[in-house]
Design a protein around this motif. Structure first.
Motif, short mmCIF file in Angstrom:
data_model
loop_
_atom_site.label_atom_id
_atom_site.label_comp_id
_atom_site.label_asym_id
_atom_site.label_seq_id
_atom_site.Cartn_x
_atom_site.Cartn_y
_atom_site.Cartn_z
N THR A 294 0.83 -1.20 0.00
CA THR A 294 0.00 0.00 0.00
C THR A 294 0.87 1.25 0.00
O THR A 294 1.88 1.32 0.71
CB THR A 294 -0.89 0.02 1.26
OG1 THR A 294 -1.58 -1.22 1.36
CG2 THR A 294 -1.88 1.17 1.21
N LYS B 294 -3.16 5.65 -0.58
CA LYS B 294 -4.44 5.15 -0.10
C LYS B 294 -4.67 5.52 1.37
O LYS B 294 -5.79 5.45 1.87
CB LYS B 294 -4.52 3.64 -0.27
CG LYS B 294 -4.56 3.20 -1.74
CD LYS B 294 -5.76 3.81 -2.46
CE LYS B 294 -5.83 3.37 -3.90
NZ LYS B 294 -6.97 4.05 -4.61
N PRO C 5 -12.16 10.63 -1.95
CA PRO C 5 -12.77 9.30 -2.11
C PRO C 5 -11.70 8.22 -2.22
O PRO C 5 -10.70 8.37 -2.93
CB PRO C 5 -13.55 9.43 -3.42
CG PRO C 5 -13.79 10.89 -3.59
CD PRO C 5 -12.59 11.57 -3.00
N GLY C 6 -11.89 7.11 -1.50
CA GLY C 6 -10.96 6.00 -1.57
C GLY C 6 -9.64 6.22 -0.86
O GLY C 6 -8.68 5.48 -1.08
N VAL C 7 -9.59 7.24 0.02
CA VAL C 7 -8.36 7.54 0.77
C VAL C 7 -8.71 7.64 2.25
O VAL C 7 -9.72 8.25 2.62
CB VAL C 7 -7.72 8.86 0.30
CG1 VAL C 7 -6.48 9.18 1.15
CG2 VAL C 7 -7.35 8.77 -1.17
N THR C 8 -7.90 7.02 3.10
CA THR C 8 -8.04 7.16 4.55
C THR C 8 -7.11 8.25 5.03
O THR C 8 -5.91 8.23 4.71
CB THR C 8 -7.69 5.85 5.27
OG1 THR C 8 -8.50 4.79 4.75
CG2 THR C 8 -7.91 5.97 6.76
N HIS D 16 -7.19 -2.74 3.98
CA HIS D 16 -8.44 -2.01 3.88
C HIS D 16 -8.22 -0.50 3.74
O HIS D 16 -9.12 0.29 4.03
CB HIS D 16 -9.32 -2.28 5.11
CG HIS D 16 -9.64 -3.73 5.28
ND1 HIS D 16 -9.49 -4.40 6.48
CD2 HIS D 16 -10.08 -4.66 4.39
CE1 HIS D 16 -9.83 -5.66 6.33
NE2 HIS D 16 -10.19 -5.85 5.07
N GLY E 226 -8.23 3.04 2.47
CA GLY E 226 -9.20 3.70 1.60
C GLY E 226 -10.62 3.42 2.01
O GLY E 226 -11.47 4.31 1.97
N THR E 227 -10.89 2.19 2.42
CA THR E 227 -12.24 1.87 2.90
C THR E 227 -12.36 2.11 4.41
O THR E 227 -13.45 2.41 4.91
CB THR E 227 -12.63 0.42 2.58
OG1 THR E 227 -11.69 -0.47 3.19
CG2 THR E 227 -12.64 0.19 1.08
N GLN F 107 -12.45 4.18 7.51
CA GLN F 107 -12.75 5.58 7.78
C GLN F 107 -13.03 5.74 9.28
O GLN F 107 -13.07 4.73 10.01
CB GLN F 107 -13.95 6.03 6.95
CG GLN F 107 -13.74 5.98 5.44
CD GLN F 107 -12.65 6.94 4.96
OE1 GLN F 107 -12.44 7.99 5.54
NE2 GLN F 107 -11.95 6.55 3.89
#
Length: 375
Positions: A73, A174, A198-201, A315, A317-318, A320
């Motif tokens: 990642t 990500k 979007p798609g980033v933590t 995980h 990006g997903t 949060q």
């Protein structure tokens, strides 16, 4: 070398007869963000010979990290100024703890300016250089297989660091770690949208001033706010480690950000900081300009460590802020200590806002990592 670096950074050199005291790597200045790291110049624990403080092996043991390598990642690090020795210091740290090399040559390490170009890089700064070194070391300790993208802002101004955030996301990060903060208010909150992709933590340090006004960008509802703990060995416990709230770890109630639906504590009408926590005291790094190995403290350690764990979890990006509350039972609850430097939690009347206890509390959030299950 340390004394020269400290003088160059604008710090006074302690008198020879006085015991060295911890100092902020980035002293607070109005109108800008500051890095959240403290160190002790002139300490006997600064050494070229070997590390002092908790290292990558200690953290792996304390947080029960898996032995298997994780994914590659891309973890972004938003930072101000350049750290000229960053790649070399990272190599020393990773070699010390048996972590695989992470270099420009093998594609693991990349350093760019706030526009995303390899040159020109910003001016160097001693304090932010220590911060950068801590950040890449903690991501490495948490996720040896992750790739590092360091995005250096021209200054610690709100606009410049907001651009580093956008650039990190645009270049494929990500997870983005932010080890800096400022008191929330109208000026910083004008840049809140840059910490939401979007798609980033997005992960941020909760602050190093104990229970006080909430820190930006940790206070944003789009950000996982990471508090700090003090770690100690405890051979009598099944875990082998004991942990309590770090005296200076940040917590606070927002005056601006609405209460997110996923946050259920009752004594803050708006967003509460923090969400989770990890070790933030006595962390070993190698910083050439500071004289070699030295221990540092700050939620600037816990935030990139958690960012690395999220990268390692698969995980990124997903995951949060809502995720860590939904998975609260997967964290190790921290039930002792407070982040009231005056002692005992008097600053918050003994409330969970500055005193750790069973379940959610503001200094340590839902708890500290227990492997990767919480992410």
């Amino acid at each position: 070398m340390l004394a020269a670096a400290v003088v160059a950074a604008g710090f006074a050199t302690p008198a020879a007869s006085a015991a060295p005291a911890p100092r902020a790597a980035c002293p607070e200045r109005p109108g800008v963000l500051r890095c959240l790291t403290t160190y002790t110049p002139g300490s006997a624990r600064v050494s070229a010979a070997g590390p002092a403080g908790w290292g990558a092996d200690d953290l792996a043991s304390a947080y029960r990290l898996p032995a298997a390598a994780g994914p590659d990642t891309v973890v972004g690090i938003s930072i101000a100024y350049d750290a000229p020795n960053l790649e070399a210091d990272l190599a020393t740290y990773r070699a010390q703890y048996g972590l695989p090399p992470c270099t420009t040559a093998n594609g693991c390490f990349r350093k760019v300016n706030q526009q995303g170009a390899a040159a020109p890089l910003p001016a160097a700064d001693f304090g932010w250089s220590v911060e950068s070194t801590l950040d890449v070391s903690m991501v490495s300790a948490a996720c040896p297989s992750c790739r590092l993208l360091v995005v250096e802002g021209n200054s610690p101004g709100f606009a410049d660091l907001a651009e580093t955030e956008d650039t990190a996301a645009r270049l494929g990060a990500k997870v983005v770690s932010n080890s800096y903060g400022a008191r929330e208010g109208g000026a910083p909150l004008a840049y809140a949208s840059h910490y939401r992709h979007p798609g980033v933590t997005v992960v941020a340090s909760s602050g190093d001033s104990g229970f006080t006004a909430a820190s930006y960008p940790a206070v944003l509802a789009s950000t996982i706010a990471v508090g700090g703990t003090s770690l100690a060995r405890d051979p009598d416990s099944p875990r082998g480690w004991a942990e309590q709230a770090w005296t200076y770890g940040g917590s606070g109630c927002s005056a601006y950000i609405a209460k997110p639906k996923w946050q259920q504590d009752t004594h803050c009408g708006k967003r509460t900081v923090a969400d989770v926590a990890a070790a933030a005291e006595d962390i070993a790094i190698h910083a050439t300009d500071a004289g070699g190995w030295l221990p540092v403290s700050g939620t600037s350690a816990s935030a990139p460590f958690v960012a690395g764990l999220i990268g390692r979890s698969g995980h990124a990006g997903t995951t949060q802020p809502a995720s860590v509350y939904a998975n609260a039972s997967a964290f190790t609850d921290v039930t002792t200590g407070s982040n009231d430097p005056a002692g005992g939690g008097k600053k918050c009347g003994g409330d969970y806002l500055c005193v750790a206890g069973p379940g959610y509390d503001a200094p340590t959030g839902t708890g500290v990592p227990n492997g990767l299950a919480g992410f």
